[in-house]
Write a protein that holds these residues in place. Sequence first.
Motif, PDB file in Angstrom:
ATOM      1  N   ASP A  68       5.172  56.508  12.420  1.00  0.00           N
ATOM      2  CA  ASP A  68       6.319  56.326  11.538  1.00  0.00           C
ATOM      3  C   ASP A  68       5.826  55.868  10.175  1.00  0.00           C
ATOM      4  O   ASP A  68       5.178  54.825  10.048  1.00  0.00           O
ATOM      5  CB  ASP A  68       7.294  55.301  12.132  1.00  0.00           C
ATOM      6  CG  ASP A  68       8.583  55.191  11.320  1.00  0.00           C
ATOM      7  OD1 ASP A  68       8.766  56.020  10.399  1.00  0.00           O
ATOM      8  OD2 ASP A  68       9.397  54.298  11.606  1.00  0.00           O
ATOM      9  N   LYS A  72      10.984  51.745   5.466  1.00  0.00           N
ATOM     10  CA  LYS A  72      11.116  50.468   6.169  1.00  0.00           C
ATOM     11  C   LYS A  72       9.884  50.173   7.016  1.00  0.00           C
ATOM     12  O   LYS A  72       9.450  49.014   7.125  1.00  0.00           O
ATOM     13  CB  LYS A  72      12.373  50.485   7.036  1.00  0.00           C
ATOM     14  CG  LYS A  72      13.673  50.557   6.245  1.00  0.00           C
ATOM     15  CD  LYS A  72      14.877  50.436   7.142  1.00  0.00           C
ATOM     16  CE  LYS A  72      16.170  50.465   6.341  1.00  0.00           C
ATOM     17  NZ  LYS A  72      16.249  49.338   5.385  1.00  0.00           N
ATOM     18  N   ALA A  73       9.290  51.219   7.628  1.00  0.00           N
ATOM     19  CA  ALA A  73       8.089  50.982   8.436  1.00  0.00           C
ATOM     20  C   ALA A  73       6.920  50.550   7.560  1.00  0.00           C
ATOM     21  O   ALA A  73       6.129  49.686   7.957  1.00  0.00           O
ATOM     22  CB  ALA A  73       7.741  52.252   9.216  1.00  0.00           C
TER      23      ALA A  73
END
Length: 347
Positions: A68, A72-73
């Motif tokens: 990912d 946000k990751a």
Amino acid sequence: MDAQQNNALTCALAEVPGPLPASGVIHIVIPHTSRFTVVGNHLAQHPGLSSTAVGIAVRIQSLPQGADVGIKALAARFPEGETRIAAALRELEAHGYLRRTRNRLPNGRVVTRTVFCNQPTALLRPRTAAPQPPPAPLVPAPAPTPASPEPHAPAALAAPEAPGPAPVPEASDRPSAAPEPRPPVAPTPVMAPPPASPPYVPLATAPKPPPRPLPRPRELTPELDRAAAALLSDLRRHAPQFVLSESDVRHLVPGVAAWLEREAHPDTIRHALTDDPPQPLRQPAKLLRHRLSALLPPPLPGAPDLAPVRRAPAVPLQTCDGCERAFRSPAPGHCRDCRAEGARTAA
């Protein structure tokens, strides 16, 4: 007790071969044997990417397939916020390292598919096919012939018999049977060699705009012609690299005359034409033509153009004689509402 100092770098520095530079970075190179990622200098030293974009690109390149790499990751693993990480991802997209598309899965869910290329410039070149071994030469098969009894070999050429199992009876001693025809052998097709890949052709660039025309004065008087020619011929005294031929001087005279007609001082013209030339200067006449066209000053404004702008006087305020409200009018009297009311009363 003093803090313990780590002298590992000092010991490793003593083993660096060759003389050390007086300034700048000194590399201590230890080869990696596991857990490393190859990063090209085109990314590590990219002039158009920020340090945040380069660091995120290296992070994405080191992750396995399917990891990912959303905003946000990445924000969960970097101290930078989501705004800076989103801006860095846009930089990577603009330079071809990253591509993000939104796809809809069979169950109706929309996901973002991220594709990262470690060397985007290589995608612009045509890919060559893998070299193939040359095909085997085609050997024609012998044509089938009808079976016929083999003639007996002469006794002189027959090999001596060796003790062993009973000899196999020859074809003449066997019971007569129909000969079995041999199946025809299909010829092996010859494969043509793969076509050679076309030469690499760079992408077409935008056409260059035509050069600006050389400025010309409204009227090239003998005085302007003489002053312009003298100024061009005198350039080599102030800048030795600006040595012009007579044909170059005659060609550039109208441009300098246009500057003189707009009341530019000769020293100003000389400084604008010869200041900070490229090194080495191979074609001074072309540089002068460009600067005469690109740096041409506008004509000096006249006295009427420099006069201050006069504003119209503001309409004074008046007091209404009927309702005593303030209204703007050049003369005293009644306001608009009172005039309308008086017109209705009179009707």
